[in-house]
Enzyme design. Structure first.
Site, short mmCIF file in Angstrom:
data_model
loop_
_atom_site.label_atom_id
_atom_site.label_comp_id
_atom_site.label_asym_id
_atom_site.label_seq_id
_atom_site.Cartn_x
_atom_site.Cartn_y
_atom_site.Cartn_z
N HIS A 184 0.81 -1.26 0.15
CA HIS A 184 0.10 -0.15 -0.16
C HIS A 184 0.80 1.25 -0.05
O HIS A 184 0.53 2.05 -0.48
CB HIS A 184 -0.94 -0.13 1.20
CG HIS A 184 -1.99 -0.90 1.11
ND1 HIS A 184 -2.76 -1.53 1.92
CD2 HIS A 184 -2.71 -1.28 0.00
CE1 HIS A 184 -3.53 -2.25 1.72
NE2 HIS A 184 -3.73 -1.92 0.39
N GLU A 426 -8.73 -13.12 -20.46
CA GLU A 426 -7.54 -13.01 -19.95
C GLU A 426 -6.98 -14.48 -19.32
O GLU A 426 -6.32 -14.64 -18.61
CB GLU A 426 -7.97 -12.34 -18.44
CG GLU A 426 -9.41 -12.75 -17.85
CD GLU A 426 -9.69 -11.76 -16.95
OE1 GLU A 426 -8.91 -11.20 -16.08
OE2 GLU A 426 -10.89 -11.84 -16.53
N ASP A 450 -3.85 -11.02 -15.64
CA ASP A 450 -3.96 -12.30 -15.60
C ASP A 450 -3.38 -13.14 -16.87
O ASP A 450 -3.06 -14.44 -16.70
CB ASP A 450 -5.50 -12.69 -15.47
CG ASP A 450 -5.71 -12.43 -13.82
OD1 ASP A 450 -4.78 -12.54 -13.09
OD2 ASP A 450 -7.17 -12.16 -13.45
N CYS A 497 -7.14 -3.73 -21.34
CA CYS A 497 -7.38 -2.90 -20.09
C CYS A 497 -6.21 -3.23 -19.17
O CYS A 497 -6.28 -2.72 -18.01
CB CYS A 497 -8.65 -3.10 -19.50
SG CYS A 497 -9.16 -4.85 -19.23
#
Length: 564
Positions: A184, A426, A450, A497
């Site tokens: 994070h 994917e 993926d 994407c």
């Protein structure tokens, strides 16, 4: 020179401030248990208020997705198990609340750090962050590191809240011993534009307080007490970097068109309507991926139809007729939602997730489909199904759309606008039969994150084998080319994407392959438009067979650099 993992792009040159670890918290026997528990409860309440302020500030200054990090921290402070165990320890052992909190949190941290999953392992730092915040309250201590003028922070770990509070006009960058590029802190650093290197390991011991260092947040290279020559090089690189950022603003308002006249579209990936300001500021030409799962996160139950409808409607209206691709609920894998009961799996990325979950839970799926169909009246909607591996899944999903459409018509809701239905490609099986799948849908969007891991059999969260996770693998690139060709043969448009679509080294190749739409982080739009404007798509197309006949990913990457 030493090297870590480049986590956030940018160049830093400055003096080191080593952030020391906190001293061990002293265990003290108390007499008044009731008073100590009250102190603990007040500290919890005070931390909650601080976090709510931090959430609001982060939403305004960084972004909605990053603010969700601290919403998760808020949930930790409301966790009955954590609170009850801390109180029980205070009461049964008659110990001070700071020691009790520290002791309880250690058990949670040990559980996460023992998990053989790099993504989940990094969540231990979130528990440390919340614990430190609470202990600081209980001990009435304040260690502000965020605004030291002109320094580079060096630490074992940095909590996400530390990174969020850093003043980008004062902090030059940071380096940590631990952590990965998916941590994070790294995510917040990238969004704020703070250069960062993580995962340096024991080499961090070579950096001392007061040292002058220069580092590259892209390559991960660090120079300790560099020569004047290296200092001047970094000053020059940073100046060039800032000039390029300013130059990109000239591409606002321009079409995305190649040197030889091929027009394509650059859309943006978002997780919430609040992300639209970044799309509009960076002149995105549409939404190529709206991750609807963010609507389902950080809450205790499923969003109802009206909540979902209003969210989708807002995005469609604000995009004012530009295309908006909304991905249906993509849960499972690395996206776990507490109230969605998915059994523990040995291989969650290959398991009960995304469209597989939705088709087995049609009542939940139909709520989302109804909301999407209602919202289609307010803009240019494209519904996209994730994790498709077979033609049967598409047909099942389309049947549910038709059922929802009839339900709405029976309720007097007429769908005025035409909407499109597409799928994410994917999974290799979907890529291989993309000629058949194309007959069932209006568009493809290639999810490379993926696709790479499934094609290469490489867990994208595993840092140990991270060098094997590469978009330059010829098998991955051949599949991408096949998908685009099969889409065009069946007269449907093909977008992308995944993170590859914003990769400056691969954009020219994708353009030459005939990709119609690129969708990426809003911050990458203008640079990608610039790259496309300088690329001769026809020339690249002529070189594709030569490029894809190279068997080694490293060699292929170098060949691309030479051609381009």
């Amino acid at each position: 020179m030493i090297k870590g993992l480049g986590a956030s792009f940018g160049y830093a040159l400055g003096k080191v401030f080593v952030l020391e670890e906190e001293n061990i918290i002293e265990k003290i026997t108390i007499k008044n248990v009731k008073k100590e528990i009250e102190k603990f409860e007040k500290a919890i309440d005070s931390c909650k208020l601080d976090l709510k302020d931090l959430i609001d500030t982060t939403k305004l200054t960084i972004g909605l997705e990053e603010s969700k990090i601290f919403e998760a921290h808020l949930m930790m402070l409301e966790d009955p198990e954590f609170i009850d165990k801390s109180k029980e320890l205070i009461s049964s052992k008659k110990v001070n609340s700071a020691w009790a909190v520290s002791s309880v949190s250690k058990s949670f941290i040990e559980i996460f750090e023992s998990i053989d999953d790099s993504y989940l392992k990094e969540r231990a730092i979130d528990i440390k962050d919340v614990t430190k915040r609470l202990v600081d309250k209980l001990l009435d201590r304040n260690n502000e590191i965020y605004n030291r003028l002109g320094v580079i922070i060096v630490a074992n770990d940095l909590a996400p809240s530390d990174t969020a509070k850093m003043d980008i006009n004062k902090i030059l960058g940071f380096i940590t011993r631990n952590g990965g590029v998916t941590s994070h802190s790294a995510i917040v650093a990238r969004t704020k534009g703070i250069p960062a290197i993580v995962g340096l390991g024991d080499d961090i011991e070579n950096i001392k307080n007061g040292d002058i260092i220069a580092f590259d947040g892209n390559s991960g290279q660090i120079f300790i007490n560099p020569s004047e020559e290296i200092k001047n090089k970094f000053i020059r690189l940073n100046d060039e970097y800032l000039e390029k950022k300013e130059e990109l603003k000239t591409f606002i308002g321009k079409k995305t068109i190649s040197k030889d006249g091929k027009v394509v579209e650059i859309g943006c990936n978002i997780g919430s309507p609040k992300d639209l300001e970044y799309v509009l500021d960076n002149d995105g030409e549409g939404i190529g991926l709206y991750r609807s799962e963010f609507l389902f996160m950080d809450r205790k139950k499923f969003p109802n139809e009206e909540e979902q409808f209003l969210s989708y409607k807002t995005v469609l209206e604000k995009m004012n007729g530009k295309p908006v691709v909304i991905r249906t609920l993509d849960v499972g894998g690395d996206k776990n939602i507490s109230y969605i009961k998915i059994p523990k799996e040995d291989n969650p990325f290959l398991g009960y997730r995304a469209i597989r979950y939705c088709l087995k839970n049609p009542d939940i799926f139909k709520v989302q489909i109804r909301a999407l169909l209602r919202a289609s009246n307010y803009g240019n909607l494209k519904i996209m199904f994730p994790m498709i591996s077979s033609i049967g899944e598409i047909r099942q999903a389309k049947t549910i759309i038709e059922e929802c459409k009839k339900e709405l018509e029976n309720e007097g809701i007429i769908l005025k606008n035409k909407y499109e239905v597409g799928i994410m490609i994917e999974i290799p099986s979907a890529a291989i039969i993309s000629d058949l799948l194309a007959k069932e849908v209006d568009f493809f969007s290639i999810g490379t994150n993926d696709l790479i891991q499934y094609t290469s059999a490489v867990d994208r969260m595993n840092q140990t084998i991270s060098e094997l996770y590469t978009p330059f693998h010829p098998a991955v690139l051949r599949l991408i080319k096949l998908i685009i060709e099969n889409g065009h043969k069946n007269n449907i448009w093909v977008g992308m994407c995944g993170s590859v679509s914003g990769n400056p080294e691969l954009i020219p190749l994708l353009l030459g392959m005939g990709l119609d739409e690129f969708s990426m982080n809003p911050s990458k739009v203008l640079n990608s438009r610039k790259i496309i404007s300088k690329t001769d798509a026809g020339f690249i197309n002529e070189k594709i067979d030569e490029i894809l006949n190279i068997s080694d990913a490293f060699e292929l990457r170098n060949t691309l650099k030479n051609i381009l």
